[in-house]
Design a protein around this motif. Structure first.
Motif, PDB file in Angstrom:
ATOM      1  N   SER A   1      32.120  27.664   6.353  1.00 32.42           N
ATOM      2  CA  SER A   1      31.608  28.020   7.713  1.00 32.42           C
ATOM      3  C   SER A   1      32.787  28.601   8.529  1.00 32.42           C
ATOM      4  CB  SER A   1      30.875  26.921   8.649  1.00 32.42           C
ATOM      5  OG  SER A   1      31.702  25.712   8.702  1.00 32.42           O
ATOM      6  N   GLU A   2      34.146  28.381   8.069  1.00 29.19           N
ATOM      7  CA  GLU A   2      35.097  28.676   8.813  1.00 29.19           C
ATOM      8  C   GLU A   2      36.053  29.788   8.376  1.00 29.19           C
ATOM      9  OE1 GLU A   2      36.118  24.133  10.461  1.00 29.19           O
ATOM     10  OE2 GLU A   2      36.929  24.914   8.800  1.00 29.19           O
ATOM     11  N   ARG A   3      36.672  30.339   9.024  1.00 30.21           N
ATOM     12  CA  ARG A   3      37.523  31.505   8.555  1.00 30.21           C
ATOM     13  C   ARG A   3      39.137  31.015   8.321  1.00 30.21           C
ATOM     14  NH1 ARG A   3      36.190  36.938  11.982  1.00 30.21           N
ATOM     15  NH2 ARG A   3      33.882  36.884  11.933  1.00 30.21           N
ATOM     16  N   PRO A   4      39.778  31.246   7.418  1.00 31.74           N
ATOM     17  CA  PRO A   4      41.276  30.978   7.124  1.00 31.74           C
ATOM     18  C   PRO A   4      42.316  31.584   8.359  1.00 31.74           C
ATOM     19  CG  PRO A   4      40.729  32.668   5.750  1.00 31.74           C
ATOM     20  CD  PRO A   4      39.449  32.377   6.410  1.00 31.74           C
ATOM     21  N   ILE A   5      42.888  30.840   8.946  1.00 32.61           N
ATOM     22  CA  ILE A   5      43.879  31.514   9.873  1.00 32.61           C
ATOM     23  C   ILE A   5      45.306  31.011   9.691  1.00 32.61           C
ATOM     24  CG2 ILE A   5      43.481  29.511  11.415  1.00 32.61           C
ATOM     25  CD1 ILE A   5      43.416  31.376  13.905  1.00 32.61           C
ATOM     26  N   ASP A   6      46.325  31.915   9.760  1.00 32.93           N
ATOM     27  CA  ASP A   6      47.609  31.334   9.803  1.00 32.93           C
ATOM     28  C   ASP A   6      48.102  31.447  11.260  1.00 32.93           C
ATOM     29  OD1 ASP A   6      50.401  31.115   9.759  1.00 32.93           O
ATOM     30  OD2 ASP A   6      50.507  32.687   8.009  1.00 32.93           O
ATOM     31  N   GLU A   7      48.418  30.392  12.103  1.00 32.09           N
ATOM     32  CA  GLU A   7      48.610  30.377  13.408  1.00 32.09           C
ATOM     33  C   GLU A   7      50.009  31.061  13.728  1.00 32.09           C
ATOM     34  OE1 GLU A   7      46.251  26.305  14.491  1.00 32.09           O
ATOM     35  OE2 GLU A   7      47.690  26.246  12.726  1.00 32.09           O
ATOM     36  N   GLU A   8      50.841  31.145  12.637  1.00 35.57           N
ATOM     37  CA  GLU A   8      52.117  31.485  13.000  1.00 35.57           C
ATOM     38  C   GLU A   8      52.196  33.232  12.583  1.00 35.57           C
ATOM     39  OE1 GLU A   8      55.459  29.308  12.044  1.00 35.57           O
ATOM     40  OE2 GLU A   8      54.113  27.723  10.929  1.00 35.57           O
ATOM     41  N   GLN A   9      51.089  33.668  12.554  1.00 34.33           N
ATOM     42  CA  GLN A   9      50.961  35.220  12.686  1.00 34.33           C
ATOM     43  C   GLN A   9      49.979  35.857  13.535  1.00 34.33           C
ATOM     44  OE1 GLN A   9      52.638  37.131  10.308  1.00 34.33           O
ATOM     45  NE2 GLN A   9      53.724  35.456   9.424  1.00 34.33           N
ATOM     46  N   PRO A  10      50.193  37.123  14.060  1.00 38.25           N
ATOM     47  CA  PRO A  10      49.104  37.499  15.143  1.00 38.25           C
ATOM     48  C   PRO A  10      47.767  37.387  14.781  1.00 38.25           C
ATOM     49  CG  PRO A  10      51.181  39.107  14.779  1.00 38.25           C
ATOM     50  CD  PRO A  10      51.179  38.008  13.555  1.00 38.25           C
ATOM     51  N   PHE A  11      46.981  37.148  15.663  1.00 35.97           N
ATOM     52  CA  PHE A  11      45.473  36.980  15.250  1.00 35.97           C
ATOM     53  C   PHE A  11      44.935  38.334  14.947  1.00 35.97           C
ATOM     54  CE2 PHE A  11      44.488  32.794  17.341  1.00 35.97           C
ATOM     55  CZ  PHE A  11      45.842  32.126  17.116  1.00 35.97           C
ATOM     56  N   PRO A  12      44.253  38.399  13.855  1.00 29.07           N
ATOM     57  CA  PRO A  12      43.720  40.033  13.442  1.00 29.07           C
ATOM     58  C   PRO A  12      42.475  40.284  14.490  1.00 29.07           C
ATOM     59  CG  PRO A  12      42.806  38.063  12.220  1.00 29.07           C
ATOM     60  CD  PRO A  12      43.772  37.661  12.766  1.00 29.07           C
ATOM     61  N   GLU A  13      42.039  39.392  15.286  1.00 30.48           N
ATOM     62  CA  GLU A  13      40.945  39.899  16.162  1.00 30.48           C
ATOM     63  C   GLU A  13      41.238  39.422  17.474  1.00 30.48           C
ATOM     64  OE1 GLU A  13      36.935  38.857  14.700  1.00 30.48           O
ATOM     65  OE2 GLU A  13      37.566  38.790  12.593  1.00 30.48           O
ATOM     66  N   PRO A  14      42.008  40.307  18.188  1.00 30.47           N
ATOM     67  CA  PRO A  14      42.216  39.845  19.465  1.00 30.47           C
ATOM     68  C   PRO A  14      41.049  40.118  20.569  1.00 30.47           C
ATOM     69  CG  PRO A  14      42.991  42.074  19.262  1.00 30.47           C
ATOM     70  CD  PRO A  14      42.439  41.371  18.001  1.00 30.47           C
ATOM     71  N   GLY A  15      40.971  39.713  22.024  1.00 28.58           N
ATOM     72  CA  GLY A  15      40.101  39.886  22.841  1.00 28.58           C
ATOM     73  C   GLY A  15      39.183  38.923  23.172  1.00 28.58           C
ATOM     74  N   PHE A  16      39.471  37.562  22.832  1.00 28.60           N
ATOM     75  CA  PHE A  16      38.860  36.389  23.134  1.00 28.60           C
ATOM     76  C   PHE A  16      38.685  35.756  24.712  1.00 28.60           C
ATOM     77  CE2 PHE A  16      39.999  36.095  18.435  1.00 28.60           C
ATOM     78  CZ  PHE A  16      38.746  35.840  18.021  1.00 28.60           C
TER      79      PHE A  16
END
Length: 244
Positions: free
Chosen positions: A67-82
């Motif tokens: 139910s979750e997406r993988p994320i690398d917190e030390e890289q720019p987020f692929p979907e900004p605008g939150f």
């Protein structure tokens, strides 16, 4: 990277406490996010509450489930605008914390809010004391560096957050055995993640650690462990250049 235990009955009291705290903070604000990124919400408490309020929620985690997406917190987020980014616990073990926080700020929409919670300085004092006694004259590095309230505030300012706030609260949990304490930490992604961890205890070392635990127990045979939950929050308003 932290590794979470995903069985149905795995302990999630830290993530749930952090999720409840984010909801309490939002209740005191006029901020009603329409789009949110939630990281580390292992039981879905925060995501479900935000969704019920009409928010479009993206759930992510460094160690994702279906139910979750993988994320690398030390890289720019692929979907900004939150409008809201809530990080529950996962920032405690990143290599570049200022860089990760800068990526979070840049992923916020104008006037967006970030709330970042993690186990900070002062956490697990009982286990620290046990391992110091167990290691004797050769203490080993067994836990990653931790951030305190003052350092949290400095980081927020350096990363350009507006109206930065850094605070800490204590959560006490009582344990009847050292094994259960260690199992709870591992299940919540708080195990030793150092590149060069201390040596394995072995049977003799484990026996010394369990003896040290027993010497700290109260009349009920339990040891109280403390988790210092650090929360850092800030807004993406008039952007200021980060100061490194």
């Amino acid at each position: 990277m932290r590794v979470l235990e995903r069985r149905a009955d795995a302990p999630r009291f830290l993530a749930d406490d952090m999720a409840d705290d984010v909801l309490d903070r939002l209740a005191f604000l006029r901020h009603r996010p329409k789009r949110a990124l939630v990281v580390g919400d292992t039981s879905g408490v925060l995501a479900d509450a935000l969704t019920a309020g009409g928010c479009n929620v993206v759930r992510a985690d460094p160690a994702p489930i279906a139910s979750e997406r993988p994320i690398d917190e030390e890289q720019p987020f692929p979907e900004p605008g939150f409008d809201l980014i809530a990080q529950l616990g996962s920032l405690a073990t990143v290599n570049d914390l200022p860089g990760a926080m800068l990526h979070i700020r840049r992923a916020l929409a104008p006037d967006g809010l970030a709330v970042m919670s993690l186990c900070g300085a002062g956490s697990v004092p009982a286990l620290r004391a046990i391992m110091t006694e167990t290691d004797g004259d050769r203490p080993a590095a067994r836990i990653h560096p931790q951030v305190d309230v003052r350092a949290g505030g400095d980081l927020l300012q350096r990363c350009g957050f507006a109206e930065p706030m850094s605070d800490s609260r204590m959560l006490d949990v009582r344990y009847g055995s050292l094994r259960r304490l260690v199992a709870d930490l591992r299940a919540q992604g708080l195990g030793n993640c150092l590149a060069r961890p201390g040596p394995l205890l072995g049977k003799a070392g484990l026996a010394r650690a369990e003896a040290a635990f027993a010497s700290m127990a109260d009349a009920d045979g339990r040891v109280t462990e403390r988790f210092a939950i650090l929360t850092m929050s800030g807004w993406n308003k008039a952007l200021r250049p980060p100061k490194f």
